[in-house]
Write a protein that holds these residues in place. Structure first.
Motif, PDB file in Angstrom:
ATOM      1  N   ASN A 289       0.825  -1.218   0.000  1.00  0.00           N
ATOM      2  CA  ASN A 289       0.000   0.000   0.000  1.00  0.00           C
ATOM      3  C   ASN A 289       0.854   1.261   0.000  1.00  0.00           C
ATOM      4  O   ASN A 289       0.501   2.284   0.569  1.00  0.00           O
ATOM      5  CB  ASN A 289      -0.955   0.013   1.201  1.00  0.00           C
ATOM      6  CG  ASN A 289      -2.212   0.849   0.940  1.00  0.00           C
ATOM      7  OD1 ASN A 289      -2.669   0.971  -0.187  1.00  0.00           O
ATOM      8  ND2 ASN A 289      -2.759   1.432   1.997  1.00  0.00           N
ATOM      9  N   GLY A 290       2.025   1.134  -0.663  1.00  0.00           N
ATOM     10  CA  GLY A 290       2.899   2.284  -0.842  1.00  0.00           C
ATOM     11  C   GLY A 290       4.006   2.417   0.184  1.00  0.00           C
ATOM     12  O   GLY A 290       4.834   3.329   0.074  1.00  0.00           O
ATOM     13  N   ARG A 291       4.060   1.521   1.169  1.00  0.00           N
ATOM     14  CA  ARG A 291       5.114   1.635   2.195  1.00  0.00           C
ATOM     15  C   ARG A 291       6.489   1.307   1.606  1.00  0.00           C
ATOM     16  O   ARG A 291       7.476   1.964   1.928  1.00  0.00           O
ATOM     17  CB  ARG A 291       4.807   0.713   3.368  1.00  0.00           C
ATOM     18  CG  ARG A 291       3.545   1.093   4.121  1.00  0.00           C
ATOM     19  CD  ARG A 291       3.416   0.327   5.425  1.00  0.00           C
ATOM     20  NE  ARG A 291       2.099   0.538   6.019  1.00  0.00           N
ATOM     21  CZ  ARG A 291       1.723   0.057   7.204  1.00  0.00           C
ATOM     22  NH1 ARG A 291       2.572  -0.661   7.918  1.00  0.00           N
ATOM     23  NH2 ARG A 291       0.510   0.287   7.663  1.00  0.00           N
ATOM     24  N   PRO A 326      -4.963  -6.580   2.879  1.00  0.00           N
ATOM     25  CA  PRO A 326      -6.158  -6.064   3.574  1.00  0.00           C
ATOM     26  C   PRO A 326      -5.849  -5.422   4.919  1.00  0.00           C
ATOM     27  O   PRO A 326      -6.423  -4.387   5.274  1.00  0.00           O
ATOM     28  CB  PRO A 326      -7.028  -7.319   3.739  1.00  0.00           C
ATOM     29  CG  PRO A 326      -6.595  -8.228   2.636  1.00  0.00           C
ATOM     30  CD  PRO A 326      -5.131  -7.984   2.458  1.00  0.00           C
ATOM     31  N   GLN A 327      -4.924  -6.006   5.688  1.00  0.00           N
ATOM     32  CA  GLN A 327      -4.631  -5.444   7.006  1.00  0.00           C
ATOM     33  C   GLN A 327      -3.979  -4.074   6.909  1.00  0.00           C
ATOM     34  O   GLN A 327      -4.127  -3.229   7.807  1.00  0.00           O
ATOM     35  CB  GLN A 327      -3.756  -6.404   7.821  1.00  0.00           C
ATOM     36  CG  GLN A 327      -2.407  -6.744   7.219  1.00  0.00           C
ATOM     37  CD  GLN A 327      -2.436  -8.023   6.390  1.00  0.00           C
ATOM     38  OE1 GLN A 327      -3.347  -8.229   5.582  1.00  0.00           O
ATOM     39  NE2 GLN A 327      -1.456  -8.897   6.603  1.00  0.00           N
ATOM     40  N   LEU A 328      -3.253  -3.820   5.804  1.00  0.00           N
ATOM     41  CA  LEU A 328      -2.644  -2.502   5.621  1.00  0.00           C
ATOM     42  C   LEU A 328      -3.693  -1.467   5.234  1.00  0.00           C
ATOM     43  O   LEU A 328      -3.637  -0.315   5.667  1.00  0.00           O
ATOM     44  CB  LEU A 328      -1.546  -2.569   4.566  1.00  0.00           C
ATOM     45  CG  LEU A 328      -0.333  -3.434   4.904  1.00  0.00           C
ATOM     46  CD1 LEU A 328       0.697  -3.359   3.790  1.00  0.00           C
ATOM     47  CD2 LEU A 328       0.292  -3.012   6.222  1.00  0.00           C
ATOM     48  N   VAL A 329      -4.646  -1.887   4.403  1.00  0.00           N
ATOM     49  CA  VAL A 329      -5.737  -0.983   4.039  1.00  0.00           C
ATOM     50  C   VAL A 329      -6.529  -0.599   5.284  1.00  0.00           C
ATOM     51  O   VAL A 329      -6.915   0.568   5.477  1.00  0.00           O
ATOM     52  CB  VAL A 329      -6.653  -1.641   2.988  1.00  0.00           C
ATOM     53  CG1 VAL A 329      -7.859  -0.743   2.694  1.00  0.00           C
ATOM     54  CG2 VAL A 329      -5.882  -1.924   1.695  1.00  0.00           C
ATOM     55  N   ASP A 332      -4.227   1.713   7.427  1.00  0.00           N
ATOM     56  CA  ASP A 332      -3.984   2.998   6.764  1.00  0.00           C
ATOM     57  C   ASP A 332      -5.270   3.794   6.551  1.00  0.00           C
ATOM     58  O   ASP A 332      -5.225   5.013   6.349  1.00  0.00           O
ATOM     59  CB  ASP A 332      -3.299   2.783   5.410  1.00  0.00           C
ATOM     60  CG  ASP A 332      -1.901   2.202   5.540  1.00  0.00           C
ATOM     61  OD1 ASP A 332      -1.360   2.234   6.667  1.00  0.00           O
ATOM     62  OD2 ASP A 332      -1.364   1.698   4.530  1.00  0.00           O
ATOM     63  N   GLY A 333      -6.391   3.090   6.544  1.00  0.00           N
ATOM     64  CA  GLY A 333      -7.674   3.756   6.327  1.00  0.00           C
ATOM     65  C   GLY A 333      -7.965   4.080   4.883  1.00  0.00           C
ATOM     66  O   GLY A 333      -8.965   4.724   4.564  1.00  0.00           O
ATOM     67  N   VAL A 334      -7.112   3.627   3.969  1.00  0.00           N
ATOM     68  CA  VAL A 334      -7.290   3.903   2.546  1.00  0.00           C
ATOM     69  C   VAL A 334      -6.489   2.892   1.735  1.00  0.00           C
ATOM     70  O   VAL A 334      -5.414   2.446   2.170  1.00  0.00           O
ATOM     71  CB  VAL A 334      -6.838   5.347   2.206  1.00  0.00           C
ATOM     72  CG1 VAL A 334      -5.348   5.523   2.494  1.00  0.00           C
ATOM     73  CG2 VAL A 334      -7.151   5.700   0.754  1.00  0.00           C
ATOM     74  N   ALA A 335      -7.013   2.527   0.584  1.00  0.00           N
ATOM     75  CA  ALA A 335      -6.274   1.681  -0.365  1.00  0.00           C
ATOM     76  C   ALA A 335      -5.719   2.581  -1.460  1.00  0.00           C
ATOM     77  O   ALA A 335      -6.484   3.161  -2.233  1.00  0.00           O
ATOM     78  CB  ALA A 335      -7.178   0.611  -0.958  1.00  0.00           C
ATOM     79  N   SER A 368      -7.790   7.329  -3.612  1.00  0.00           N
ATOM     80  CA  SER A 368      -6.863   7.145  -2.491  1.00  0.00           C
ATOM     81  C   SER A 368      -6.306   8.444  -1.947  1.00  0.00           C
ATOM     82  O   SER A 368      -5.723   8.479  -0.880  1.00  0.00           O
ATOM     83  CB  SER A 368      -5.694   6.245  -2.907  1.00  0.00           C
ATOM     84  OG  SER A 368      -4.888   6.883  -3.883  1.00  0.00           O
ATOM     85  N   ALA A 369      -6.435   9.522  -2.711  1.00  0.00           N
ATOM     86  CA  ALA A 369      -5.846  10.794  -2.279  1.00  0.00           C
ATOM     87  C   ALA A 369      -6.586  11.393  -1.094  1.00  0.00           C
ATOM     88  O   ALA A 369      -7.767  11.163  -0.922  1.00  0.00           O
ATOM     89  CB  ALA A 369      -5.819  11.763  -3.448  1.00  0.00           C
TER      90      ALA A 369
END
Length: 369
Positions: A289-291, A326-329, A332-335, A368-369
């Protein structure tokens, strides 16, 4: 006979369609880079353009990570260095990685041997005529779609199983390339386990196979260039897969873009004897998720001598779907990325010329923004 450098169509036919490659131009004594290879000024690699001050993140690629220390008291420190590199540069180098130095030297020799063959011997593997769907010989990236061609020839070998590799890969390099793939895959598993654990996830056998089920060994050849300041060996791009393992020779020329700081800052990945270069691919950026950052990189040419490199691309199979864990979404509160079929991602990736990390736009989640 080499075509006139002013005859663009004849040049394209000679280099691309007839399989002479860039090496064919050089072997025929070309003294000036043809217009089809001259890059726009913004794409040229000026090695003296900028001196980047060292910092902790950059130092991670200047000093190789000793993977043997994962089995000792410095385990946590090594893990931290790997994960930080994946989160910042997307590039790092490793030593004591389980691939023997003898094999690495043999790989470089095999690459030189393959490209030293007469053009007709290599041209049998051209995409349109190759006797095997697993082997493709070519030049540049997607020459039909490029405004300026890349100064590179390559052979790509896709892995399905040992028997087909032995039967279909080029005899000059099949044994050593297969051994490289197998040795490196063990290391890829270790690195992915570390990166997954840092995300709070577990990498089981099924997940590992889904992320690395398609493997390709490429051998790249960058002939010496009469005007290296006008060309690139490979243009700006990120890799589409999960992780890439790269053997580069001692000549150098691999550059990675720094995502943080001043725009358009690049640093050379220095060749370290016995080291392998690891870089994060688009799949890993999407999954995290961008990490983790897929690394935008490019390769310059040189006038002094020809260069080889041997990447192993560990990627998902085309039938696999990739998306943020899924756990990162949830955390993070966003995909930041949507779920996509990897085969569609591949088609998009190979459907256009290199243009930085724009390949990731295909999976970008507009919300996602």
């Amino acid at each position: 006979m080499t075509p006139s450098i002013d005859e663009s169509n004849a040049l394209f036919d000679f280099v691309v369609q007839k399989g002479n490659g860039v090496k064919g131009l050089v072997d025929n004594g070309i003294k000036i880079v043809p217009e089809r290879y001259i890059q726009p000024p913004k794409e040229r690699i000026l090695i003296d353009k900028k001196i980047i001050n060292s910092n902790d993140d950059i130092d991670q690629v200047l000093l190789a990570i000793d993977l043997s220390k994962l089995h000792g008291p410095e385990h946590d420190q090594v893990v931290g260095t790997i994960t930080k590199a994946a989160e910042t540069l997307g590039f790092f180098q490793v030593i004591n990685h389980g691939v023997t130095l003898e094999l690495l030297e043999s790989l470089k020799g095999a690459a030189h041997n393959f490209f030293a063959q007469p053009p007709m011997e290599k041209a049998v593997y051209l995409k349109e005529v190759s006797p095997s769907p697993l082997v493709k010989y070519g030049t540049s990236f997607v020459p039909e779609k490029e405004m300026a061609l890349e100064w590179k020839d390559y052979v790509s070998m896709m892995y399905t199983n040992d028997d087909e590799a032995h039967a279909q890969w080029p005899p000059q390099c099949k044994d050593v390339a297969l051994e490289y793939l197998k040795s490196s895959t063990k290391m890829v598993r270790i690195l992915l386990e570390i990166l997954f654990e840092n995300l709070g996830a577990t990498l089981d056998e099924e997940k590992f196979e889904s992320l690395t089920g398609l493997k390709m060994v490429n051998m790249n050849f960058y002939p010496s260039c009469p005007n290296p300041e006008l060309t690139v060996g490979v243009g700006r791009h990120s890799d589409m897969g999960t992780l890439t393992v790269l053997l580069q020779d001692g000549i150098g020329g691999l550059y990675v873009k720094l995502e943080q700081g001043v725009e358009d800052e690049w640093i050379e990945i220095p060749p370290i004897p016995g080291a392998l270069v690891i870089n994060v691919g688009d799949t890993m950026q999407i999954l995290s998720n961008g990490r983790y950052k897929s690394a935008e990189h490019r390769v310059r040419t040189t006038s002094s001598e020809s260069r080889v490199s041997v990447p192993l691309f560990a990627t998902p199979k085309p039938s696999e779907k990739i998306g943020p864990l899924p756990q990162l979404v949830e955390s993070d509160g966003v995909a930041h990325y949507k779920q996509v079929l990897f085969g569609d991602y591949m088609k998009n990736f190979f459907g256009k010329a290199h243009e930085g990390k724009k390949s990731l736009d295909f999976a970008q989640n507009d919300d996602s923004a």
